[in-house]
Design an enzyme around this catalytic site. Structure first.
Site, PDB file in Angstrom:
ATOM      1  N   GLU A   1       0.824  -1.212   0.000  1.00  0.00           N
ATOM      2  CA  GLU A   1       0.000   0.000   0.000  1.00  0.00           C
ATOM      3  C   GLU A   1       0.863   1.268   0.000  1.00  0.00           C
ATOM      4  O   GLU A   1       0.393   2.353   0.348  1.00  0.00           O
ATOM      5  CB  GLU A   1      -0.930   0.022   1.221  1.00  0.00           C
ATOM      6  CG  GLU A   1      -1.890  -1.147   1.309  1.00  0.00           C
ATOM      7  CD  GLU A   1      -2.991  -1.115   0.255  1.00  0.00           C
ATOM      8  OE1 GLU A   1      -3.009  -0.173  -0.551  1.00  0.00           O
ATOM      9  OE2 GLU A   1      -3.822  -2.042   0.259  1.00  0.00           O
TER      10      GLU A   1
ATOM     11  N   HIS B   1      -2.680   2.252   8.299  1.00  0.00           N
ATOM     12  CA  HIS B   1      -3.780   1.423   7.794  1.00  0.00           C
ATOM     13  C   HIS B   1      -3.935   0.190   8.667  1.00  0.00           C
ATOM     14  O   HIS B   1      -2.968  -0.549   8.892  1.00  0.00           O
ATOM     15  CB  HIS B   1      -3.520   0.999   6.354  1.00  0.00           C
ATOM     16  CG  HIS B   1      -4.385  -0.125   5.878  1.00  0.00           C
ATOM     17  ND1 HIS B   1      -5.760  -0.112   6.015  1.00  0.00           N
ATOM     18  CD2 HIS B   1      -4.076  -1.316   5.281  1.00  0.00           C
ATOM     19  CE1 HIS B   1      -6.258  -1.240   5.508  1.00  0.00           C
ATOM     20  NE2 HIS B   1      -5.247  -1.983   5.077  1.00  0.00           N
TER      21      HIS B   1
ATOM     22  N   HIS C   1      -6.566  -3.285   9.746  1.00  0.00           N
ATOM     23  CA  HIS C   1      -7.705  -4.154   9.466  1.00  0.00           C
ATOM     24  C   HIS C   1      -8.584  -4.184  10.709  1.00  0.00           C
ATOM     25  O   HIS C   1      -8.717  -5.218  11.371  1.00  0.00           O
ATOM     26  CB  HIS C   1      -7.222  -5.561   9.096  1.00  0.00           C
ATOM     27  CG  HIS C   1      -6.642  -5.648   7.728  1.00  0.00           C
ATOM     28  ND1 HIS C   1      -6.440  -6.847   7.077  1.00  0.00           N
ATOM     29  CD2 HIS C   1      -6.211  -4.681   6.859  1.00  0.00           C
ATOM     30  CE1 HIS C   1      -5.914  -6.621   5.876  1.00  0.00           C
ATOM     31  NE2 HIS C   1      -5.762  -5.317   5.727  1.00  0.00           N
TER      32      HIS C   1
ATOM     33  N   GLU D   1     -16.881  11.283  21.645  1.00  0.00           N
ATOM     34  CA  GLU D   1     -15.455  11.484  21.407  1.00  0.00           C
ATOM     35  C   GLU D   1     -15.123  11.494  19.921  1.00  0.00           C
ATOM     36  O   GLU D   1     -14.183  12.185  19.488  1.00  0.00           O
ATOM     37  CB  GLU D   1     -14.649  10.382  22.105  1.00  0.00           C
ATOM     38  CG  GLU D   1     -13.144  10.577  22.083  1.00  0.00           C
ATOM     39  CD  GLU D   1     -12.666  11.706  22.983  1.00  0.00           C
ATOM     40  OE1 GLU D   1     -11.496  12.105  22.840  1.00  0.00           O
ATOM     41  OE2 GLU D   1     -13.454  12.174  23.821  1.00  0.00           O
TER      42      GLU D   1
ATOM     43  N   HIS E   1     -12.357  -3.892   4.102  1.00  0.00           N
ATOM     44  CA  HIS E   1     -10.890  -3.914   4.129  1.00  0.00           C
ATOM     45  C   HIS E   1     -10.327  -3.322   5.419  1.00  0.00           C
ATOM     46  O   HIS E   1      -9.361  -3.839   5.958  1.00  0.00           O
ATOM     47  CB  HIS E   1     -10.354  -3.152   2.901  1.00  0.00           C
ATOM     48  CG  HIS E   1      -8.880  -3.270   2.691  1.00  0.00           C
ATOM     49  ND1 HIS E   1      -8.268  -2.885   1.518  1.00  0.00           N
ATOM     50  CD2 HIS E   1      -7.879  -3.704   3.489  1.00  0.00           C
ATOM     51  CE1 HIS E   1      -6.967  -3.090   1.604  1.00  0.00           C
ATOM     52  NE2 HIS E   1      -6.698  -3.582   2.796  1.00  0.00           N
TER      53      HIS E   1
END
Length: 281
Positions: free
Chosen positions: A118, A142, A144, A172, A213
């Site tokens: 990525e 990133h 999962h 929040e 994803h």
């Protein structure tokens, strides 16, 4: 002092460990990158090498002048985040971008491997930060995140639905992400399309949901990036639990738009009620 003891490396390793412990990084899932500042470069430069096999320039597949001459610490493709702290030189590394912003080469670490798949998404996101925040934002992450991913199986990739759900269960979230989350439909992981469309979303949002994803966030520091991802993931889990407890229907007592507006007024944050919609039943 070895490079592993540099402040930027210690913070990078710590975030990888914290994220792994959350259960967000099965196998080699997820990735992290950090744009080095001048002090980081000064401390780490003595350990950089550009000689010999493995330090060749590699084309990025695009050119962005805002990236020219920058150095990035990044996780390695195919490496579990839990192993970054065990052997940083294999499981992460530092890469340099050339003077035209169209190629990269490794200058430390990434032994026998390459940056995350990525990497393009990370670099284009960093380019957005450089242009829009005068370079203050340095972390792209990133994960999962399981609750976010599960929620993407229930909600359409529609930002109004997502923001109503996330803002509505935990105040929040609107304080950390007053601009809401961006949402993209499923796209091929590691693809140029995903990278380009993510960067476009990050022009308006600090967090973007990748449907089926996970999530990608941008922030100024490691703590800020981890905290934002953590808050969104927790809110998604609360929403899922409340919906399950309500027979699968939308929870009946979400924080109202008026209450959200009051929070934003108190915190000096902009609030756009048109960004909200009732989540799908």
């Amino acid at each position: 002092m070895p490079i592993e003891q540099a402040n930027c490396m210690r913070r990078f390793v710590r975030m990888c460990a914290d994220a792994w412990e959350q259960g967000w990084h099965e196998s080699n899932a997820g990735n992290l990158s950090y744009r080095l500042d001048e002090e980081d470069i000064r401390v780490c430069m003595p350990f950089f090498s550009i000689k010999g096999e493995g330090h060749e320039w590699h084309g990025l597949g695009f050119a962005d002048s805002d990236l020219a001459g920058q150095f990035f610490m990044v996780t390695a493709g195919g490496s579990p985040l839990r192993k970054v702290g065990i052997d940083p030189a294999i499981n992460c590394g530092v890469v340099e971008i050339d003077g035209e912003g169209k190629a990269w080469r490794k200058v430390w670490g990434l032994k026998g491997t390459h940056p995350t798949s990525e990497f393009s998404s990370h670099l284009l996101a960093h380019a957005v930060f450089i242009r829009e925040t005068d370079g203050d934002n340095r972390v792209v992450y990133h994960a999962h995140a399981p609750n976010v991913t599960a929620l993407s199986l229930l909600l359409e990739p529609d930002e109004a639905q997502w923001n109503r759900a996330l803002w509505g269960v935990m105040t929040e979230v609107i304080m950390l992400a007053p601009q809401g989350v961006g949402v993209l439909p499923w796209m091929l992981p590691g693809s140029k399309e995903l990278a380009v469309r993510t960067a476009a979303k990050l022009e308006a949002h600090d967090a973007v949901v990748w449907t089926q994803h996970g999530i990608i966030v941008r922030e100024q520091t490691f703590d800020d990036a981890f905290g934002l991802a953590h808050a969104i993931e927790k809110a998604a889990g609360i929403y899922l639990n409340a919906r399950a407890a309500n027979g699968g229907h939308r929870p009946e007592h979400l924080v109202s738009p008026a209450q959200l507006a009051a929070i934003c007024e108190k915190m000096g944050l902009d609030f756009d009620v048109s960004a909200l919609a009732a989540p799908d039943e």
